[in-house]
Write a protein that holds these residues in place. Structure first.
Motif, PDB file in Angstrom:
ATOM      1  N   LYS A  46      -6.793 -12.087   0.473  1.00 39.91           N
ATOM      2  CA  LYS A  46      -5.736 -11.092   0.247  1.00 39.91           C
ATOM      3  C   LYS A  46      -4.353 -11.738   0.139  1.00 39.91           C
ATOM      4  O   LYS A  46      -3.625 -11.537  -0.836  1.00 39.91           O
ATOM      5  CB  LYS A  46      -5.733 -10.043   1.378  1.00 39.91           C
ATOM      6  CG  LYS A  46      -7.071  -9.356   1.568  1.00 39.91           C
ATOM      7  CD  LYS A  46      -7.053  -8.389   2.726  1.00 39.91           C
ATOM      8  CE  LYS A  46      -6.865  -9.007   4.095  1.00 39.91           C
ATOM      9  NZ  LYS A  46      -7.949  -9.877   4.568  1.00 39.91           N
ATOM     10  N   SER A  47      -3.995 -12.534   1.155  1.00 39.74           N
ATOM     11  CA  SER A  47      -2.678 -13.182   1.129  1.00 39.74           C
ATOM     12  C   SER A  47      -2.582 -14.116  -0.073  1.00 39.74           C
ATOM     13  O   SER A  47      -1.529 -14.222  -0.707  1.00 39.74           O
ATOM     14  CB  SER A  47      -2.443 -13.977   2.417  1.00 39.74           C
ATOM     15  OG  SER A  47      -2.497 -13.123   3.534  1.00 39.74           O
ATOM     16  N   SER A  48      -3.686 -14.782  -0.379  1.00 45.37           N
ATOM     17  CA  SER A  48      -3.672 -15.705  -1.516  1.00 45.37           C
ATOM     18  C   SER A  48      -3.403 -14.962  -2.822  1.00 45.37           C
ATOM     19  O   SER A  48      -2.659 -15.436  -3.674  1.00 45.37           O
ATOM     20  CB  SER A  48      -5.002 -16.446  -1.626  1.00 45.37           C
ATOM     21  OG  SER A  48      -5.270 -17.129  -0.426  1.00 45.37           O
ATOM     22  N   HIS A  88       6.060 -10.927   3.993  1.00 48.05           N
ATOM     23  CA  HIS A  88       5.008 -11.858   4.392  1.00 48.05           C
ATOM     24  C   HIS A  88       4.375 -11.472   5.720  1.00 48.05           C
ATOM     25  O   HIS A  88       4.965 -10.770   6.521  1.00 48.05           O
ATOM     26  CB  HIS A  88       5.581 -13.273   4.496  1.00 48.05           C
ATOM     27  CG  HIS A  88       5.887 -13.868   3.164  1.00 48.05           C
ATOM     28  ND1 HIS A  88       5.046 -14.746   2.541  1.00 48.05           N
ATOM     29  CD2 HIS A  88       6.927 -13.681   2.340  1.00 48.05           C
ATOM     30  CE1 HIS A  88       5.566 -15.090   1.379  1.00 48.05           C
ATOM     31  NE2 HIS A  88       6.718 -14.457   1.235  1.00 48.05           N
ATOM     32  N   GLN A  89       3.180 -12.015   5.932  1.00 48.75           N
ATOM     33  CA  GLN A  89       2.447 -11.780   7.173  1.00 48.75           C
ATOM     34  C   GLN A  89       3.275 -12.296   8.360  1.00 48.75           C
ATOM     35  O   GLN A  89       3.362 -11.655   9.392  1.00 48.75           O
ATOM     36  CB  GLN A  89       1.105 -12.517   7.094  1.00 48.75           C
ATOM     37  CG  GLN A  89      -0.017 -11.875   7.860  1.00 48.75           C
ATOM     38  CD  GLN A  89      -1.385 -12.398   7.412  1.00 48.75           C
ATOM     39  OE1 GLN A  89      -1.509 -13.121   6.441  1.00 48.75           O
ATOM     40  NE2 GLN A  89      -2.423 -12.032   8.127  1.00 48.75           N
ATOM     41  N   GLU A  90       3.863 -13.452   8.208  1.00 46.82           N
ATOM     42  CA  GLU A  90       4.815 -13.940   9.204  1.00 46.82           C
ATOM     43  C   GLU A  90       6.178 -13.702   8.565  1.00 46.82           C
ATOM     44  O   GLU A  90       6.433 -14.183   7.467  1.00 46.82           O
ATOM     45  CB  GLU A  90       4.634 -15.444   9.467  1.00 46.82           C
ATOM     46  CG  GLU A  90       3.185 -15.906   9.581  1.00 46.82           C
ATOM     47  CD  GLU A  90       2.549 -15.567  10.916  1.00 46.82           C
ATOM     48  OE1 GLU A  90       3.285 -15.159  11.829  1.00 46.82           O
ATOM     49  OE2 GLU A  90       1.310 -15.688  11.028  1.00 46.82           O
ATOM     50  N   MET A 167       3.087  -5.985   0.666  1.00 51.25           N
ATOM     51  CA  MET A 167       3.299  -6.060   2.111  1.00 51.25           C
ATOM     52  C   MET A 167       2.037  -6.598   2.770  1.00 51.25           C
ATOM     53  O   MET A 167       0.997  -5.952   2.747  1.00 51.25           O
ATOM     54  CB  MET A 167       3.620  -4.681   2.666  1.00 51.25           C
ATOM     55  CG  MET A 167       4.865  -4.058   2.055  1.00 51.25           C
ATOM     56  SD  MET A 167       5.243  -2.515   2.883  1.00 51.25           S
ATOM     57  CE  MET A 167       6.758  -2.057   2.025  1.00 51.25           C
ATOM     58  N   ASP A 168       2.159  -7.781   3.360  1.00 52.91           N
ATOM     59  CA  ASP A 168       0.993  -8.420   3.962  1.00 52.91           C
ATOM     60  C   ASP A 168       0.924  -8.056   5.441  1.00 52.91           C
ATOM     61  O   ASP A 168       1.724  -8.524   6.250  1.00 52.91           O
ATOM     62  CB  ASP A 168       1.087  -9.944   3.770  1.00 52.91           C
ATOM     63  CG  ASP A 168      -0.277 -10.596   3.821  1.00 52.91           C
ATOM     64  OD1 ASP A 168      -1.262  -9.883   4.061  1.00 52.91           O
ATOM     65  OD2 ASP A 168      -0.354 -11.821   3.628  1.00 52.91           O
ATOM     66  N   GLU A 169      -0.005  -7.222   5.778  1.00 56.59           N
ATOM     67  CA  GLU A 169      -0.177  -6.707   7.144  1.00 56.59           C
ATOM     68  C   GLU A 169       1.117  -6.223   7.763  1.00 56.59           C
ATOM     69  O   GLU A 169       1.535  -6.692   8.818  1.00 56.59           O
ATOM     70  CB  GLU A 169      -0.820  -7.784   8.022  1.00 56.59           C
ATOM     71  CG  GLU A 169      -2.240  -8.040   7.590  1.00 56.59           C
ATOM     72  CD  GLU A 169      -3.030  -8.826   8.619  1.00 56.59           C
ATOM     73  OE1 GLU A 169      -2.793  -8.638   9.812  1.00 56.59           O
ATOM     74  OE2 GLU A 169      -3.872  -9.608   8.202  1.00 56.59           O
ATOM     75  N   PRO A 170       1.756  -5.249   7.120  1.00 50.29           N
ATOM     76  CA  PRO A 170       3.063  -4.807   7.601  1.00 50.29           C
ATOM     77  C   PRO A 170       3.026  -4.145   8.972  1.00 50.29           C
ATOM     78  O   PRO A 170       4.008  -4.181   9.693  1.00 50.29           O
ATOM     79  CB  PRO A 170       3.510  -3.797   6.534  1.00 50.29           C
ATOM     80  CG  PRO A 170       2.251  -3.310   5.919  1.00 50.29           C
ATOM     81  CD  PRO A 170       1.321  -4.494   5.932  1.00 50.29           C
TER      82      PRO A 170
HETATM   83 MG   LIG Z   1      -3.740 -12.728   5.097  1.00 53.38          MG
END
Ligand SMILES: [Mg+2]
Ligand SMILES: Nc1ncnc2c1ncn2[C@@H]1O[C@H](COP(=O)(O)OP(=O)(O)OP(=O)(O)O)[C@@H](O)[C@H]1O
Length: 495
Positions: A46-48, A88-90, A167-170
Motif C-alpha cells: 500500500k505505502s509503496s 505519510h505513515q510517519e 493518506m497512509d494510515e491517517p
Molecule cells: Mg504502509
C-alpha cells in the motif's frame, strides 16, 4: 462513472526491490470527490503504491495518468504542484517550526513573492477559520499532539490546492474522539471535490468513510469494490486470501494471584491517585483518550518516568524502578507506543533489532552469543509471522506492521512476567492482529500479567478481563468484562 471523470488512472504498475516483486501490474482508477480505501495486509504494498503515485519511487513498468496526463518523468515537486499530496505513515513536519511555518514556509504569494512571516501567519489564521480549527498558528509543531500534527499536514495539502490526497494510515495514532473530527474533515474535503485515498487496518473506518474499497494482496490488485459488494468479513478474506471466522480469539477469564499493586500512585502532572491490582493470568485494560495519562502509568511502572507519590509493589515487595533496565531485571517487559522512540535501529536487520536490549542470558562473558541470538530471534520471527522479503533484511524496509511485530518479539525474548503493552496492534493488519491477540492470550494462559493500553476500544474490550478508564490523569471507573460496554467506557473517558 464516465471515463472523463477519472482523476487518476494507474495502469499496470510493477515495482521490485532488489529483485523481489512488491507491486505486480497494479491497476486502479480514482474519481473526483471520492473517498477510496486501500486495504491489505502488512507488506501488501500500500505505502509503496502511494510512493509510486507521488514519484518518490519509480515503478519498473506501467503508467500513472493524472487528469489525462502521464506523470512519468515528473519530479515529486512537479507532482505536488499538479495537485497530488501525501500524508505519510510517519508524519513529515518540522518539529522546531511553528504551525504556520510548517504549512506555508517557502511558498510564494499570488504576486510571485516569497511570503513573509506575517503573511504566513495571516494565511494560516484564515485557513483555520475557514475549517473551524482551534489550533494556535504560532505554536511549535513539537508541542502539538499527533492528532493536531496530522491536521497540520492535511491543511498543508489543502493550502497547496491538492486535488488528490493520499493518506497512509491517517487514523492509526488517533483516539476515537479525534477520529470523529478527522472524519468530518475528510467529508468536508470530499464535498469540495477533493479525492482522498486512505489506508487503514480498521474495518469500521474503512466501511464508514469510503465510497469504494480496493484490496491489495501480495502486491496484486484483487479488485475495487463498492460497499454494497463486501462486508468486513468478506473483505478480510479478500485481503488474506483465506477464510477467517472471527476478529478476536476467545479468551478464558481465569486469573491468578496479585503480581503488581499500585497504591495511590501519582506522577504529576500526568496522573494522580491511581489504584489497581494486576494479577497473574490477567489482562487489565487501560482506556481513555490520548493524553489522559494511560501511557504515563505504563512508563512509571517501567521506570521510564518517576512517580511523585504513592507506592508500587511487585509480588508483595516494594517496587520502584530507577530506570528501565531495573524494571527489565525485575521481570517487566514494555512495548511503547512510538516505534521510532522505542529504538528501532533502522540500519540493523530483524535479528539484531530483536535482540537489542536483551538480558544477560545472551551476553556470555561480554560477548554476544550470536548463534543463540539468531536462533531465538528466528524462532520468534516465525512465531510472530514477521514477513520480510529476504533474510537479514534491514528493519527500515519492513512494512510498518512488521516493524511492530519485531518490537514485540524483542520483549518476549526476555520472557518477562509482567507485560506492559501500549498500543500493541497500532498499524497492524487484521490477520496479524489476530495473531497478536492469540499471542497475548497464550501469554495470559502462561500466567503473565498484562497491562494493555489501547485506543482501539473493541480490541480493548475483547481482550481485557477488567478495564480501568482514565480521564485527564484521573481514574474514573473500573469495569469488569461483563460490565464494560463501549458506551460506558466512552462516557467515563469524556468526563
Ligand atoms: Mg504502509
Ligand atoms: N526500500 C525497500 N527495500 C526493500 N524492500 C522494501 C522497501 N520498501 C518496502 N519494501 C518491502 O515492500 C513490501 C511492501 O511494503 P509496504 O510498506 O508498501 O507495505 P504496506 O502495505 O504499506 O504495509 P503496512 O500495512 O505494514 O504499512 C514489504 O514486503 C516491504 O518489506
Amino acid at each position: 462513472m464516465a471515463e472523463q471523470d477519472c482523476l487518476l488512472k494507474i495502469k499496470g504498475i510493477s515495482l521490485a526491490f532488489s529483485g523481489t516483486p512488491i507491486l505486480k501490474s497494479v491497476d486502479l482508477s480514482l474519481y473526483q470527490g471520492e473517498i477510496h480505501a486501500l486495504v491489505g495486509e502488512n507488506g501488501a504494498g500500500k505505502s509503496s503504491l502511494f510512493k509510486c503515485i507521488l514519484g518518490i519511487i519509480s515503478p519498473s513498468q506501467g503508467e500513472i495518468i493524472f487528469l489525462n496526463e502521464s506523470l512519468s518523468g515528473y519530479s515529486i515537486r512537479d507532482i505536488l504542484r499538479k495537485g497530488i499530496s501525501m500524508i505519510h505513515q510517519e508524519l513529515m513536519l518540522i518539529p522546531e517550526l511553528t504551525v504556520a511555518e510548517n504549512i506555508f514556509l517557502g511558498r510564494e504569494t499570488a504576486q510571485g513573492k516569497r511570503m513573509g512571516l506575517s503573511e504566513i501567519n495571516q494565511a494560516t489564521t484564515d485557513l483555520f477559520r475557514e475549517y473551524d480549527l482551534d489550533i494556535l498558528v504560532g505554536a511549535f509543531v513539537k508541542d502539538l499532539s499527533i492528532a493536531h500534527q496530522q491536521i497540520i499536514e492535511i491543511m498543508r495539502s489543502v493550502s497547496q490546492k491538492a486535488r488528490l490526497i493520499l493518506m497512509d494510515e491517517p487514523t492509526s495514532s488517533l483516539t476515537e474522539k479525534e477520529v470523529v473530527f478527522f472524519r468530518q474533515l475528510i467529508f468536508r474535503l470530499k464535498s469540495e471535490g477533493i479525492s482522498i485515498v486512505f489506508t487503514s487496518h480498521k474495518m469500521d473506518e474503512v466501511f464508514d468513510f469510503s465510497d469504494k474499497i480496493s484490496v491489495l494482496r501480495d502486491g496484486e490488485m484483487v479488485g475495487t469494490f463498492s460497499k454494497a459488494e463486501v462486508d468486513p468479513m468478506s473483505l478480510v478474506q479478500k485481503m488474506v486470501g483465506r477464510e477467517m471466522k472471527d476478529f478476536y480469539p476467545k479468551a478464558l477469564s481465569e486469573v491468578g494471584q496479585a503480581i503488581i499493586r499500585v497504591n495511590d500512585l501519582s506522577c504529576a502532572p500526568h496522573f494522580e491517585h491511581v489504584n489497581f491490582t494486576l494479577h497473574s493470568g490477567e489482562v487489565l485494560g487501560l482506556s481513555g483518550l490520548v493524553g489522559a495519562g494511560r501511557s504515563d502509568i505504563g512508563q512509571v511502572l517501567f521506570g521510564v518516568k518517576k512517580k511523585t507519590s504513592g507506592t508500587m509493589q511487585l509480588k508483595g515487595q516494594e517496587y520502584n524502578p530507577g530506570n528501565p533496565s531495573e524494571a527489565l531485571r525485575a521481570g517487566l517487559g514494555y512495548l511503547g507506543e512510538d516505534r521510532k522512540e522505542m529504538g528501532i535501529i533502522p540500519e540493523m536487520n530483524i535479528t539484531e533489532n530483536m535482540s537489542l536490549g536483551l538480558l544477560d542470558a545472551y551476553r556470555k562473558f561480554l560477548f554476544i552469543d550470536q548463534e543463540k541470538e539468531s536462533l531465538d530471534a528466528a524462532e520468534m520471527q516465525s512465531r510472530l509471522s514477521v514477513h520480510s522479503a529476504k533474510e537479514g533484511q534491514r528493519i527500515q524496509n519492513l512494512s510498518g506492521g512488521n516493524q511492530q511485530k519485531v518490537l514485540f518479539g524483542r520483549i518476549l525474548l526476555n520472557n518477562p512476567e509482567v507485560l506492559i503493552l501500549d498500543e500493541p496492534t497500532r498499524g497492524i493488519d487484521v490477520m496479524s492482529k489476530f495473531e497478536i491477540y492469540t499471542l497475548i492470550l497464550a501469554l495470559k494462559k502462561q500466567g503473565k500479567a498484562i497491562l494493555l493500553i489501547s485506543s482501539d476500544l473493541p480490541e480493548l474490550l475483547a481482550m481485557s478481563d477488567r478495564v480501568i478508564v482514565i480521564s485527564k490523569g484521573k481514574q474514573m471507573a473500573e469495569l469488569s468484562r461483563d460490565n464494560a460496554s463501549p458506551e460506558k467506557v466512552l462516557e467515563f473517558s469524556l468526563h
